[in-house]
Design a protein around this motif. Structure first.
Motif, mmCIF file in Angstrom:
data_model
loop_
_atom_site.group_PDB
_atom_site.id
_atom_site.type_symbol
_atom_site.label_atom_id
_atom_site.label_comp_id
_atom_site.label_asym_id
_atom_site.label_seq_id
_atom_site.Cartn_x
_atom_site.Cartn_y
_atom_site.Cartn_z
ATOM 1 N N SER A 197 0.817 -1.214 0.000
ATOM 2 C CA SER A 197 0.000 0.000 0.000
ATOM 3 C C SER A 197 0.852 1.265 0.000
ATOM 4 C CB SER A 197 -0.915 0.013 1.226
ATOM 5 O OG SER A 197 -1.826 -1.054 1.161
ATOM 6 N N MET A 198 2.019 1.204 0.606
ATOM 7 C CA MET A 198 2.898 2.376 0.678
ATOM 8 C C MET A 198 3.710 2.587 -0.600
ATOM 9 S SD MET A 198 4.309 1.968 4.569
ATOM 10 C CE MET A 198 5.423 3.357 4.425
ATOM 11 N N PHE A 199 3.899 1.543 -1.377
ATOM 12 C CA PHE A 199 4.763 1.609 -2.557
ATOM 13 C C PHE A 199 4.301 2.668 -3.571
ATOM 14 C CE2 PHE A 199 6.648 0.390 -6.549
ATOM 15 C CZ PHE A 199 7.937 0.018 -6.203
ATOM 16 N N ARG A 225 5.228 7.932 -6.509
ATOM 17 C CA ARG A 225 4.830 9.319 -6.802
ATOM 18 C C ARG A 225 5.873 10.326 -6.335
ATOM 19 N NH1 ARG A 225 0.142 7.445 -4.553
ATOM 20 N NH2 ARG A 225 -1.307 6.707 -6.097
ATOM 21 N N ARG A 226 6.477 10.050 -5.173
ATOM 22 C CA ARG A 226 7.513 10.947 -4.634
ATOM 23 C C ARG A 226 8.844 10.764 -5.353
ATOM 24 N NH1 ARG A 226 5.845 8.628 0.138
ATOM 25 N NH2 ARG A 226 7.852 7.586 0.346
ATOM 26 N N GLY A 227 8.993 9.646 -6.070
ATOM 27 C CA GLY A 227 10.264 9.343 -6.714
ATOM 28 C C GLY A 227 11.317 8.896 -5.709
ATOM 29 N N ASP A 228 10.889 8.376 -4.577
ATOM 30 C CA ASP A 228 11.786 7.945 -3.504
ATOM 31 C C ASP A 228 12.256 6.511 -3.773
ATOM 32 O OD1 ASP A 228 13.086 7.263 -1.164
ATOM 33 O OD2 ASP A 228 11.529 8.085 0.157
ATOM 34 N N ARG A 229 13.332 6.401 -4.536
ATOM 35 C CA ARG A 229 13.810 5.086 -4.975
ATOM 36 C C ARG A 229 14.296 4.233 -3.803
ATOM 37 N NH1 ARG A 229 13.260 4.134 -9.733
ATOM 38 N NH2 ARG A 229 14.904 2.628 -10.063
ATOM 39 N N ASP A 230 14.867 4.860 -2.769
ATOM 40 C CA ASP A 230 15.308 4.078 -1.609
ATOM 41 C C ASP A 230 14.109 3.422 -0.926
ATOM 42 O OD1 ASP A 230 17.996 4.668 -1.980
ATOM 43 O OD2 ASP A 230 17.939 6.423 -0.666
ATOM 44 N N ALA A 231 13.059 4.195 -0.721
ATOM 45 C CA ALA A 231 11.841 3.634 -0.117
ATOM 46 C C ALA A 231 11.241 2.565 -1.013
ATOM 47 C CB ALA A 231 10.824 4.739 0.144
ATOM 48 N N MET A 232 11.243 2.798 -2.320
ATOM 49 C CA MET A 232 10.705 1.808 -3.250
ATOM 50 C C MET A 232 11.460 0.485 -3.133
ATOM 51 S SD MET A 232 10.170 4.345 -6.526
ATOM 52 C CE MET A 232 10.090 3.048 -7.738
ATOM 53 N N GLY A 256 13.295 3.727 -13.675
ATOM 54 C CA GLY A 256 14.227 4.826 -13.435
ATOM 55 C C GLY A 256 13.568 6.183 -13.363
ATOM 56 N N PRO A 257 14.223 7.202 -13.913
ATOM 57 C CA PRO A 257 13.768 8.582 -13.767
ATOM 58 C C PRO A 257 12.452 8.880 -14.465
ATOM 59 C CG PRO A 257 15.856 8.478 -14.973
ATOM 60 C CD PRO A 257 15.483 7.088 -14.590
ATOM 61 N N ALA A 258 11.939 7.964 -15.286
ATOM 62 C CA ALA A 258 10.671 8.212 -15.971
ATOM 63 C C ALA A 258 9.525 8.393 -14.985
ATOM 64 C CB ALA A 258 10.346 7.047 -16.912
ATOM 65 N N LEU A 259 9.729 7.961 -13.744
ATOM 66 C CA LEU A 259 8.661 8.063 -12.752
ATOM 67 C C LEU A 259 8.399 9.485 -12.308
ATOM 68 C CD1 LEU A 259 9.575 5.040 -10.505
ATOM 69 C CD2 LEU A 259 7.694 5.217 -12.116
ATOM 70 N N SER A 260 9.353 10.331 -12.409
ATOM 71 C CA SER A 260 9.176 11.677 -11.870
ATOM 72 C C SER A 260 8.431 12.598 -12.826
ATOM 73 C CB SER A 260 10.527 12.269 -11.480
ATOM 74 O OG SER A 260 11.398 12.240 -12.578
ATOM 75 N N ALA A 303 -1.133 4.665 -9.670
ATOM 76 C CA ALA A 303 -2.563 4.419 -9.463
ATOM 77 C C ALA A 303 -2.890 2.947 -9.698
ATOM 78 C CB ALA A 303 -3.392 5.298 -10.389
ATOM 79 N N ARG A 304 -2.321 2.363 -10.751
ATOM 80 C CA ARG A 304 -2.544 0.941 -11.013
ATOM 81 C C ARG A 304 -1.950 0.078 -9.913
ATOM 82 N NH1 ARG A 304 -0.368 1.912 -15.815
ATOM 83 N NH2 ARG A 304 -1.807 2.912 -17.191
ATOM 84 N N LEU A 305 -0.746 0.444 -9.482
ATOM 85 C CA LEU A 305 -0.124 -0.292 -8.373
ATOM 86 C C LEU A 305 -0.971 -0.200 -7.108
ATOM 87 C CD1 LEU A 305 3.654 0.559 -8.757
ATOM 88 C CD2 LEU A 305 2.652 -1.720 -8.684
ATOM 89 N N GLY A 306 -1.506 0.967 -6.837
ATOM 90 C CA GLY A 306 -2.373 1.147 -5.683
ATOM 91 C C GLY A 306 -3.643 0.319 -5.787
ATOM 92 N N MET A 307 -4.207 0.270 -6.991
ATOM 93 C CA MET A 307 -5.418 -0.518 -7.200
ATOM 94 C C MET A 307 -5.141 -2.005 -6.986
ATOM 95 S SD MET A 307 -7.636 -1.263 -10.613
ATOM 96 C CE MET A 307 -6.257 -2.193 -11.221
ATOM 97 N N VAL A 308 -4.061 -2.493 -7.555
ATOM 98 C CA VAL A 308 -3.733 -3.916 -7.417
ATOM 99 C C VAL A 308 -3.432 -4.248 -5.953
ATOM 100 C CG1 VAL A 308 -2.105 -5.723 -8.106
ATOM 101 C CG2 VAL A 308 -2.963 -4.116 -9.800
ATOM 102 N N ALA A 309 -2.708 -3.373 -5.271
ATOM 103 C CA ALA A 309 -2.441 -3.583 -3.847
ATOM 104 C C ALA A 309 -3.747 -3.559 -3.054
ATOM 105 C CB ALA A 309 -1.481 -2.523 -3.317
ATOM 106 N N GLY A 310 -4.659 -2.673 -3.425
ATOM 107 C CA GLY A 310 -5.961 -2.615 -2.761
ATOM 108 C C GLY A 310 -6.761 -3.888 -2.943
#
Length: 162
Positions: A25-27, A32-39, A104-108, A132-139
């Motif tokens: 759920s947090m991913f 969205r933040r582009g926080d690759r370490d958290a990802m 990679g950087p395409a996320l930002s 959004a898709r990742l959030g939906m699948v996690a949901g």
């Protein structure tokens, strides 16, 4: 023995499935933040605890066998939903997270769409659609587990007395 198996089943569910549902759920927010370490950390949590989570159905089936409820409808539905949840995790959440990490950087923003990374990210759309898709699948994954938990507690039609 039944109480021990049930305790192990519940503990395994809390310790293994809980972290996966939270990390999955947090991913999307980390994407969205582009926080690759958290990802990376969240993806690793999902992968490792998914493997540990295999103990949940093992202990669950052992518990059901000792209770003599293997043929009960509530348990069969729970087993089917558990298999579906595992498929959503293995075929949607984890590949979607891996694709997001690989993009990679395409996320930002403004980069190419995340596609081809498994069912969670297929279907085109811009990089903003991937979280959004990742959030939906996690949901969906989380909802399946919530239904399984309710079935385990309520046990509709069970003769074991809930």
């Amino acid at each position: 023995m039944t109480k021990l198996l049930l305790s192990l089943h519940v503990l395994a569910a809390i310790v293994a499935i809980g972290p996966v549902t939270v990390a999955a759920s947090m991913f999307p927010a980390a994407v969205r933040r582009g926080d690759r370490d958290a990802m990376r950390v969240l993806h690793r949590i999902c992968r490792v605890y998914a493997l540990i989570g295999l103990a949940v159905p093992v202990f669950g089936l052992a518990t059901a066998g000792s209770l003599g409820v293997l043929g009960d409808a509530w348990l069969i539905v729970s087993i089917v939903l558990t298999v579906v949840a595992a498929a959503v995790l293995g075929l949607g959440v984890l590949p979607g997270q891996a694709a997001a990490l690989a993009s990679g950087p395409a996320l930002s923003g403004g980069g190419p769409a995340l596609s081809g990374g498994g069912p969670a990210l297929s279907g085109g759309g811009g990089s903003a659609a991937a979280p959004a898709r990742l959030g939906m699948v996690a949901g969906v994954f989380n909802l399946l587990w919530a239904v399984v938990v309710v079935l385990m507690i309520v046990r509709p039609g069970s003769t074991t007395g809930a």
